[in-house]
Design a protein around this motif. Structure first.
Motif, PDB file in Angstrom:
ATOM      1  N   ARG A   1      85.799  62.183  85.354  1.00  0.00           N
ATOM      2  CA  ARG A   1      86.171  63.335  84.529  1.00  0.00           C
ATOM      3  C   ARG A   1      86.455  64.565  85.381  1.00  0.00           C
ATOM      4  NH1 ARG A   1      81.797  63.914  81.755  1.00  0.00           N
ATOM      5  NH2 ARG A   1      81.051  65.951  82.464  1.00  0.00           N
ATOM      6  N   LEU A   2      85.591  64.803  86.387  1.00  0.00           N
ATOM      7  CA  LEU A   2      85.747  65.992  87.206  1.00  0.00           C
ATOM      8  C   LEU A   2      86.996  65.922  88.077  1.00  0.00           C
ATOM      9  CD1 LEU A   2      84.335  68.669  87.674  1.00  0.00           C
ATOM     10  CD2 LEU A   2      83.034  67.620  89.530  1.00  0.00           C
ATOM     11  N   SER A   3      87.353  64.728  88.535  1.00  0.00           N
ATOM     12  CA  SER A   3      88.551  64.611  89.355  1.00  0.00           C
ATOM     13  C   SER A   3      89.793  65.016  88.573  1.00  0.00           C
ATOM     14  CB  SER A   3      88.701  63.187  89.899  1.00  0.00           C
ATOM     15  OG  SER A   3      88.822  62.248  88.850  1.00  0.00           O
TER      16      SER A   3
ATOM     17  N   HIS B   1      90.331  55.204  92.652  1.00  0.00           N
ATOM     18  CA  HIS B   1      90.434  55.779  91.317  1.00  0.00           C
ATOM     19  C   HIS B   1      90.492  57.308  91.394  1.00  0.00           C
ATOM     20  CE1 HIS B   1      89.860  51.863  89.575  1.00  0.00           C
ATOM     21  NE2 HIS B   1      88.740  51.685  90.260  1.00  0.00           N
ATOM     22  N   GLU B   2      89.721  57.905  92.303  1.00  0.00           N
ATOM     23  CA  GLU B   2      89.818  59.346  92.530  1.00  0.00           C
ATOM     24  C   GLU B   2      91.207  59.713  93.040  1.00  0.00           C
ATOM     25  OE1 GLU B   2      86.847  60.912  95.114  1.00  0.00           O
ATOM     26  OE2 GLU B   2      85.193  60.023  93.982  1.00  0.00           O
TER      27      GLU B   2
ATOM     28  N   TRP C   1     102.736  55.754 102.768  1.00  0.00           N
ATOM     29  CA  TRP C   1     102.601  57.041 102.073  1.00  0.00           C
ATOM     30  C   TRP C   1     103.497  56.971 100.855  1.00  0.00           C
ATOM     31  CZ3 TRP C   1      99.797  61.422 103.823  1.00  0.00           C
ATOM     32  CH2 TRP C   1      99.925  62.554 103.005  1.00  0.00           C
ATOM     33  N   ASP C   2     102.894  57.023  99.667  1.00  0.00           N
ATOM     34  CA  ASP C   2     103.688  56.730  98.482  1.00  0.00           C
ATOM     35  C   ASP C   2     102.956  57.207  97.240  1.00  0.00           C
ATOM     36  OD1 ASP C   2     105.926  55.616  97.137  1.00  0.00           O
ATOM     37  OD2 ASP C   2     105.913  53.905  98.496  1.00  0.00           O
ATOM     38  N   SER C   3     103.582  56.984  96.083  1.00  0.00           N
ATOM     39  CA  SER C   3     102.923  57.258  94.811  1.00  0.00           C
ATOM     40  C   SER C   3     101.910  56.163  94.516  1.00  0.00           C
ATOM     41  CB  SER C   3     103.966  57.307  93.686  1.00  0.00           C
ATOM     42  OG  SER C   3     104.550  56.016  93.510  1.00  0.00           O
ATOM     43  N   ALA C   4     100.969  56.450  93.617  1.00  0.00           N
ATOM     44  CA  ALA C   4      99.982  55.444  93.225  1.00  0.00           C
ATOM     45  C   ALA C   4     100.676  54.216  92.650  1.00  0.00           C
ATOM     46  CB  ALA C   4      99.005  56.045  92.210  1.00  0.00           C
TER      47      ALA C   4
ATOM     48  N   PHE D   1      93.818  46.464  99.915  1.00  0.00           N
ATOM     49  CA  PHE D   1      92.950  47.600  99.631  1.00  0.00           C
ATOM     50  C   PHE D   1      93.165  48.173  98.238  1.00  0.00           C
ATOM     51  CE2 PHE D   1      91.604  52.072  99.889  1.00  0.00           C
ATOM     52  CZ  PHE D   1      90.309  51.888 100.348  1.00  0.00           C
ATOM     53  N   ILE D   2      94.397  48.196  97.783  1.00  0.00           N
ATOM     54  CA  ILE D   2      94.725  48.808  96.491  1.00  0.00           C
ATOM     55  C   ILE D   2      94.637  47.770  95.381  1.00  0.00           C
ATOM     56  CG2 ILE D   2      96.513  49.947  95.136  1.00  0.00           C
ATOM     57  CD1 ILE D   2      95.370  51.747  97.268  1.00  0.00           C
TER      58      ILE D   2
END
Length: 366
Positions: A191-193, A215-216, A235-238, A253-254
């Motif tokens: 929630r805080l992220s 997830h963060e 280096w890219d979008s999620a 890793f992802i």
């Protein structure tokens, strides 16, 4: 963020733009004979939020410390607003870089009130201006009326908000966040992220987050650099990191998934135990490659009772709205499938599945 395409990474100096806030240009750092950062480069433009994501020991925190001015460079340069901050044998002092930092342990002063903590870096302001800025920051992070409290009177999430307010109060050119949510429970962390991202976007703050938690990274960052052994793999979008990983390291890793053996039938087609998959783009494997491993994600395998393709349930992990099934195919291959939890099947049961792979990802076998 100035878009940086998939691995290999281009020379950062070729991408510089007028709105560039920070340029990290082929930096190297190490301790003794041990290299920690190896030729790492990226550029961040104004108002963007980036993330350095990777496991412990990959060098991500060292990069952040080098940007802040706490670590020297062996090679390369770090530029802020076009001015060199670090190069071999040269470093602008951290306090002169106009960089704010939010630490993992908050680093609040326990003997100072919340308001005084936030005001700590505002000594150059007049008293009235300082009080107004503190009030503005308290309101921004949802702590209006809490300025007179002390850190020990606040929850962990509230303390992290104070740390964020303190870092933003002097209007830094760049904000660095070092594993800022790792001391919080999972629900509060998620929630805080999202809330911190909204705060940073509302302020137009340029920021770099370091975390091992994807997830963060997904919740906060516009673009993400996945690090491994002191370098950026991609280096890219999620979305692209998940659906179009450039290397095996990123694929492993992802997210979750399996690599299934397959054989190229053409530059656009691969056959494997699940059948034949057709790719819209040529599969990015070296020329003359025939034996490949194909990435299959849990969301690529759809539960379908009407499908002739059957699989046996080996394991199941209940996740509330979904169940993650580990399935064994007739030929012995295994896949994962994420299925709505009202489809609750027993271990050993055979279920129908179909394959829906939007982006076919293959790597040369080996």
């Amino acid at each position: 963020m100035l878009g940086m395409p998939s691995h290999p990474l281009p020379n950062s100096s070729e991408q510089a733009r007028a709105d560039t806030v920070i340029e990290v240009d082929r930096i190297h750092h190490g301790f003794g004979g041990h290299a920690v950062v190896n030729g790492l480069s990226f550029i961040l433009t104004r108002g963007s939020i980036a993330c350095l994501l990777g496991p412990s020991g990959c060098g991500k925190t060292t990069v952040l410390r080098a940007i802040a001015g706490f670590e020297p460079l062996r090679e390369g340069r770090i530029l802020l607003q076009g001015a060199v901050m670090s190069s071999p044998g040269f470093a602008v002092a951290p306090e002169h870089r106009r960089i704010g930092m939010v630490f993992q342990d908050y680093a609040l002063f326990p003997h100072l009130s919340v308001a005084d903590n936030i005001a700590f870096g505002l000594h150059a302001m007049r008293r009235g201006e300082r009080a107004a800025r503190v009030g503005e920051m308290l309101a921004l992070v949802g702590l209006a009326g809490s300025g007179g409290k002390f850190p020990h009177e606040l929850s962990g999430g509230q303390q992290q908000r104070v740390a964020l307010a303190r870092a933003l109060a002097p209007r830094p050119e760049l904000l660095l966040l070092d594993e800022p949510f790792s001391n919080l429970d999972i629900e509060l962390r998620e929630r805080l992220s999202l809330e911190v991202r909204d705060i940073l976007k509302a302020q137009g703050t340029t920021a770099i987050l370091v975390t091992h938690d994807q997830h963060e990274a997904f919740a906060m960052a516009d673009e993400i650099g996945v690090m491994h052994a002191g370098a950026i793999e991609q280096w890219d979008s999620a979305h692209n990191l998940y659906h179009r990983p450039a290397t095996r390291v990123v694929a492993d890793f992802i997210g979750q998934g399996v690599l299934m053996p397959g054989r190229l039938a053409s530059p656009h087609m691969v056959t494997l135990e699940l059948g034949t998959l057709q790719s819209r783009e040529p599969l990015g494997v070296p020329p003359a490659t025939t034996e490949v491993d194909v990435l299959i994600r849990p969301d690529d395998i759809v539960h379908d009772d009407a499908s002739p393709l059957q699989a046996e349930i080996l394991h199941k992990a209940f996740r509330g709205a979904d169940i993650l099934y580990t399935l064994r195919l007739a030929g012995g291959g295994q896949v994962l499938s994420l299925v709505p939890s009202h489809h609750d099947h027993a271990l050993g049961e055979r279920i129908g599945i179909r394959v829906e792979v939007e982006d076919v990802v293959a790597f040369r076998r080996g």
